[in-house]
Design a protein around this motif. Structure first.
Motif, short mmCIF file in Angstrom:
data_model
loop_
_atom_site.label_atom_id
_atom_site.label_comp_id
_atom_site.label_asym_id
_atom_site.label_seq_id
_atom_site.Cartn_x
_atom_site.Cartn_y
_atom_site.Cartn_z
N ILE A 21 56.17 -51.04 1.55
CA ILE A 21 57.55 -50.57 1.47
C ILE A 21 58.37 -51.45 0.54
O ILE A 21 58.34 -52.67 0.62
CB ILE A 21 58.21 -50.57 2.87
N VAL A 22 59.11 -50.81 -0.35
CA VAL A 22 60.21 -51.45 -1.07
C VAL A 22 61.45 -50.69 -0.67
O VAL A 22 61.55 -49.48 -0.90
CB VAL A 22 60.02 -51.39 -2.60
N ASP A 23 62.39 -51.39 -0.03
CA ASP A 23 63.52 -50.70 0.58
C ASP A 23 64.79 -51.50 0.32
O ASP A 23 64.81 -52.72 0.55
CB ASP A 23 63.29 -50.56 2.08
N PRO A 24 65.86 -50.86 -0.16
CA PRO A 24 67.10 -51.60 -0.33
C PRO A 24 67.65 -52.05 1.02
O PRO A 24 67.34 -51.47 2.06
CB PRO A 24 68.03 -50.58 -1.00
N THR A 25 68.47 -53.07 0.99
CA THR A 25 69.05 -53.60 2.23
C THR A 25 70.23 -52.74 2.68
O THR A 25 70.55 -51.73 2.06
CB THR A 25 69.51 -55.04 2.02
N GLY A 26 70.86 -53.15 3.75
CA GLY A 26 72.05 -52.46 4.23
C GLY A 26 71.71 -51.30 5.13
O GLY A 26 70.96 -51.44 6.09
N SER A 27 72.22 -50.11 4.81
CA SER A 27 72.11 -48.97 5.71
C SER A 27 70.94 -48.05 5.37
O SER A 27 70.89 -46.92 5.84
CB SER A 27 73.42 -48.17 5.66
N SER A 28 70.00 -48.50 4.58
CA SER A 28 68.86 -47.65 4.21
C SER A 28 67.88 -47.54 5.37
O SER A 28 67.88 -48.35 6.30
CB SER A 28 68.15 -48.22 2.99
N PHE A 29 67.03 -46.52 5.30
CA PHE A 29 66.07 -46.29 6.38
C PHE A 29 64.87 -45.52 5.86
O PHE A 29 64.93 -44.82 4.85
CB PHE A 29 66.73 -45.49 7.52
N MET A 30 63.75 -45.68 6.56
CA MET A 30 62.55 -44.86 6.40
C MET A 30 62.07 -44.54 7.81
O MET A 30 61.71 -45.45 8.55
CB MET A 30 61.46 -45.58 5.61
N LEU A 31 62.09 -43.26 8.17
CA LEU A 31 61.85 -42.85 9.54
C LEU A 31 60.90 -41.66 9.60
O LEU A 31 60.92 -40.79 8.72
CB LEU A 31 63.18 -42.43 10.19
N ALA A 32 60.09 -41.60 10.64
CA ALA A 32 59.34 -40.39 10.98
C ALA A 32 60.21 -39.58 11.92
O ALA A 32 60.59 -40.04 13.00
CB ALA A 32 58.01 -40.75 11.64
N GLN A 33 60.54 -38.36 11.49
CA GLN A 33 61.46 -37.52 12.26
C GLN A 33 61.07 -36.05 12.18
O GLN A 33 60.20 -35.68 11.38
CB GLN A 33 62.90 -37.68 11.74
N TYR A 34 61.71 -35.25 12.99
CA TYR A 34 61.67 -33.79 12.93
C TYR A 34 60.32 -33.22 13.39
O TYR A 34 59.31 -33.89 13.39
CB TYR A 34 62.03 -33.28 11.52
N PRO A 35 60.35 -31.95 13.83
CA PRO A 35 59.12 -31.31 14.29
C PRO A 35 58.04 -31.31 13.22
O PRO A 35 58.32 -31.14 12.02
CB PRO A 35 59.57 -29.87 14.61
#
Length: 229
Positions: A21-35
């Protein structure tokens, strides 16, 4: 055959596995979601030029004598505010604001609604603007459908994208190396595979770069790839 698929029924931004993962800081996210599982990559309050990447290890290589298929389904909250790339690229490809110097996949650039398939080596290559029913495909903004007894609460306006690399002679009508390209389950076009990144290993990459400060999400329903051994 060698196959890999991720349907994102689980995803850990903390433990990373099986993705880097390369992810910016703060309010960013990577999530498993939804049906049925979706990877949601985004930021509620992004900074302009924020970049997020989910990448595998460098274990993919094109072999010009072997068939190779890739398919994904993606959606964007605000199409014009994101640069995205989904496909395969060299380790050094870290910003989807431009197409890769070395890679094979689907690029979408900000301020457009089009999707471009690219196959590039050492900064040069071929490209194809994706068509549906013979006309340039226009990607629509996505929102999450309200769950009901007859509707899944998942992102709408997703587009299915795929490529099949076919070596010359692999089918009776295939006389030269080519890509057959797919959109939403139908053939979008055929592109001569005259430039392919055959001199390096690649990562599977899911990437976005924010044009500005508009909240946005990249939704990836799944990725799957099958290659002849």
């Amino acid at each position: 055959e060698w196959a890999f698929q991720d349907d994102f029924v689980q995803f850990s931004q903390t433990t990373l596995s099986p993705w880097s993962i390369v992810d910016p800081t703060g309010s960013s996210f990577m999530l498993a979601q939804y049906p049925q599982g979706w990877l949601r990559m985004g930021d509620a309050t992004p900074v302009a030029a924020d970049i997020a990447i989910a990448a595998t290890e460098s274990v993919f290589q094109i072999n010009t004598n072997k068939k190779w298929y890739f398919e994904t389904s993606v959606a964007l909250t605000d199409v014009t505010e994101f640069n995205t790339f989904v496909g395969f690229g060299a380790n050094g490809y870290v910003n989807p604001v431009a197409v890769p110097d070395d890679g094979i996949g689907f690029s979408h650039l900000e301020d457009t609604t089009t999707i471009q398939f690219v196959s590039r080596k050492n900064g040069a290559g071929v490209s194809f603007t994706m068509l549906e029913a013979g006309s340039t495909f226009a990607q629509l903004d996505s929102s999450v459908t309200t769950q009901s007894a007859t509707a899944y609460g998942m992102p709408d306006n997703a587009v299915r994208l795929g490529f099949l690399y076919q070596p010359a002679g692999s089918e009776p009508t295939v006389t030269a190396n080519q890509y057959t390209l797919y959109i939403n389950g139908t053939v979008s076009g055929v592109l001569a595979a005259t430039t392919v990144p055959d001199d390096l290993l690649m990562q599977m990459k899911l990437m976005y770069e924010s044009k500005g400060t508009v909240a946005n999400d990249l939704f990836v329903d799944y990725v799957q790839t099958v290659q002849q051994r």
